[in-house]
Enzyme design. Structure first.
Site, PDB file in Angstrom:
ATOM      1  N   HIS A   1      11.246  21.279 -34.790  1.00 29.14           N
ATOM      2  CA  HIS A   1      10.933  22.604 -34.192  1.00 29.14           C
ATOM      3  C   HIS A   1       9.492  22.547 -33.811  1.00 29.14           C
ATOM      4  CE1 HIS A   1      10.543  26.999 -34.690  1.00 29.14           C
ATOM      5  NE2 HIS A   1       9.179  26.631 -35.033  1.00 29.14           N
TER       6      HIS A   1
ATOM      7  N   SER B   1       8.475  32.237 -42.704  1.00 28.67           N
ATOM      8  CA  SER B   1       9.055  32.800 -41.634  1.00 28.67           C
ATOM      9  C   SER B   1       9.689  31.437 -40.901  1.00 28.67           C
ATOM     10  CB  SER B   1       8.356  33.779 -40.698  1.00 28.67           C
ATOM     11  OG  SER B   1       9.063  33.982 -39.529  1.00 28.67           O
TER      12      SER B   1
ATOM     13  N   LYS C   1      14.042  30.199 -41.442  1.00 32.10           N
ATOM     14  CA  LYS C   1      14.940  29.733 -40.348  1.00 32.10           C
ATOM     15  C   LYS C   1      15.503  28.345 -40.347  1.00 32.10           C
ATOM     16  CE  LYS C   1      12.183  32.111 -37.716  1.00 32.10           C
ATOM     17  NZ  LYS C   1      11.480  33.080 -37.215  1.00 32.10           N
TER      18      LYS C   1
ATOM     19  N   ASP D   1      13.726  38.112 -42.173  1.00 33.65           N
ATOM     20  CA  ASP D   1      12.625  37.597 -41.631  1.00 33.65           C
ATOM     21  C   ASP D   1      12.507  38.482 -40.086  1.00 33.65           C
ATOM     22  OD1 ASP D   1      10.603  35.838 -40.796  1.00 33.65           O
ATOM     23  OD2 ASP D   1      12.049  35.354 -39.058  1.00 33.65           O
TER      24      ASP D   1
ATOM     25  N   ARG E   1       5.332  43.080 -39.401  1.00 28.59           N
ATOM     26  CA  ARG E   1       4.031  42.204 -39.314  1.00 28.59           C
ATOM     27  C   ARG E   1       3.448  42.545 -37.922  1.00 28.59           C
ATOM     28  NH1 ARG E   1       5.879  36.464 -40.352  1.00 28.59           N
ATOM     29  NH2 ARG E   1       3.824  35.909 -39.474  1.00 28.59           N
TER      30      ARG E   1
HETATM   31  N1  URA Z   1       7.133  32.119 -35.388  1.00 21.41           N
HETATM   32  C1  URA Z   1       7.868  32.545 -36.427  1.00 21.41           C
HETATM   33  O1  URA Z   1       9.154  32.285 -36.433  1.00 21.41           O
HETATM   34  N2  URA Z   1       7.491  33.274 -37.375  1.00 21.41           N
HETATM   35  C2  URA Z   1       6.187  33.600 -37.561  1.00 21.41           C
HETATM   36  O2  URA Z   1       5.862  34.072 -38.188  1.00 21.41           O
HETATM   37  C3  URA Z   1       5.381  32.824 -36.452  1.00 21.41           C
HETATM   38  C4  URA Z   1       5.844  32.117 -35.402  1.00 21.41           C
END
Ligand code: URA
Length: 435
Positions: free
Chosen positions: A82, A183, A187, A161, A168
């Site tokens: 990632h 976050s 994922k 999320d 946010r």
């Molecule tokens: N990418 C994400 O998936 N979450 C965040 O909070 C910031 C960048």
């Protein structure tokens, strides 16, 4: 349990328990806890931070809010890579096929680009026919048979999320390390891989602007991954200038293919080799850097990495002839040379990644809102990068345009460059590894 008590607890810098965090996430996801209370909690987290235990519990609570991908049907060692996102970052298109050619199972879910950063899915979709939304069964079958699939994230992954991220965004709490770490990792854990290699970009073109912040984020994510029993490594890499030369969807696909043919830009090729090496070690396929490095080079030299990309394109209904015939990708109507007009030879001292990303976006390569369509053929190809010598009249960049915002984009490219008459040394893209 009452939400007001939990807000007060966090405001007073006390640690929230696992049950309390699950109560908050469940309540927020099913609409029982309102935005205004969660906003207050997020601000308390922004100022007071979270312990490692709290971060793990938040990550797991978000993970449990939705569907988890079960990769158990896939035989072998599964890995996910990632990137926190940058300009010209087409790494997955090279690292994925090379790692798969070395025997790793790369079951990858990717995202789309927003703002000045591009997304792997948009790049893949510039290949005619390429399908990013295959069924879970086809996804499993493909990874089992050829070792790699790259698809879009399913709608049901980590709904908490998605809600929290939107909140946010409008409450000034995006830039909180524990919230970003949870976050991203929720994922990654939801997508099911045993091993996770993270590319944390650092610099003006990235989310994390300096190495201290990036280190904290990397440590946060590695700690969550390891506590969740996934082998996790984070590599901090420089995004002080765009990665490679091409910025724009089909232009980046071409650069990725050239890199798999061994002809890619040096900075990009080295970074890709580094990431595959890390993946091979984390996955236990090679015992050390030297062995891993040799294996990756072999897969570039014998064309197996390139064949793997072609196979993935074919499996996902794309036209695999693109590997040898770039005209299949189409092209922009016009290619404009951007030249250096100074009278003396100079060196590139600075090349602002953010501005180049924005120039590409103005041309139509990126989107400002999620709904916008992108133009796969447009973008910028850099001819001079940091440390390169530039002579009067040299082309510094090529603009591939279909007429949208061309003048503004060219002006932005000029502004992105800063020159110096003294020689400038090129710096290493790999800044630090957090294990
Ligand atoms: N990418 C994400 O998936 N979450 C965040 O909070 C910031 C960048």
């Amino acid at each position: 349990m009452r939400m007001i008590d939990l807000i007060l607890k966090k405001r007073n810098n006390e640690e929230l328990t696992k049950e309390e965090i699950h109560f908050i996430i469940e309540g927020y996801t099913n609409g029982q806890i309102p935005d205004y209370q969660v906003s207050a909690l997020l601000m308390a987290i922004y100022f007071n931070g979270m312990t490692n235990e709290e971060r793990l519990n938040l990550t797991i609570a978000m993970l449990k809010s939705g569907e988890e991908i079960n990769l158990s049907k896939i035989k072998g060692i599964k890995c996910d890579k990632h990137s926190t996102g940058g300009v010209g970052d087409k790494t997955s298109l090279v690292v994925g096929p090379l790692a798969a050619a070395c025997g790793v199972k790369m079951a990858k879910m990717s995202g789309r680009g927003l703002g000045h950063t591009g997304g792997t899915l948009d790049k893949l979709e510039s290949i005619p026919g390429f399908n990013i939304s295959i069924s879970a069964d086809d996804f499993h079958r493909q990874v089992n048979e050829i070792g790699i699939a790259i698809i879009g994230q399913t709608a049901n992954i980590t709904p908490a999320d998605k809600l929290l991220y939107s909140l946010r965004d409008v409450t000034g709490t995006v830039e909180s390390i524990p919230l970003i770490a949870s976050s991203i990792m929720s994922k990654k854990l939801a997508s099911g891989a045993d091993n996770i290699v993270l590319d944390v970009k650092v610099g003006e073109g990235a989310f994390m602007k300096n190495i201290d912040e990036a280190t904290k984020l990397a440590e946060g994510m590695v700690s969550i991954g390891n506590l969740a029993n996934r082998k996790t490594v984070a590599v901090l890499t420089a995004m002080n200038e765009p990665l490679g030369c091409a910025v724009g969807n089909s232009l980046e696909v071409i650069e990725a293919i050239e890199t798999l043919k061994g002809n890619g830009p040096k900075d990009f090729l080295e970074l890709c080799i580094y990431f595959v090496t890390e993946i091979l070690i984390v996955c236990g396929i090679c015992k050390d850097d030297a062995e891993a490095h040799a294996l990756v080079e072999e897969k570039i030299n014998n064309g197996e990495g390139l064949n793997k990309l072609a196979e993935m394109i074919r499996y996902q209904n794309g036209n695999q002839n693109v590997i040898n015939d770039y005209s299949i990708l189409g092209s922009a109507e016009e290619i404009i040379e951007v030249k250096y007009f100074g009278k003396m030879p100079v060196y590139v001292e600075k090349l602002d990644a953010l501005m180049i990303g924005e120039a590409a976006m103005l041309l139509g390569a990126g989107r400002e809102t999620k709904e916008q369509a992108i133009d796969p053929t447009v973008g910028v190809v850099l001819n001079k990068k940091i440390g390169d010598k530039v002579l009067p009249d040299d082309v510094i960049a090529y603009v591939h345009t279909n007429g949208k915002n061309t003048t503004n984009a060219i002006e932005m490219i000029f502004n992105a460059y800063r020159f110096n008459n003294k020689e400038i040394t090129k710096t290493n893209k790999i800044l630090k590894v957090v294990r």
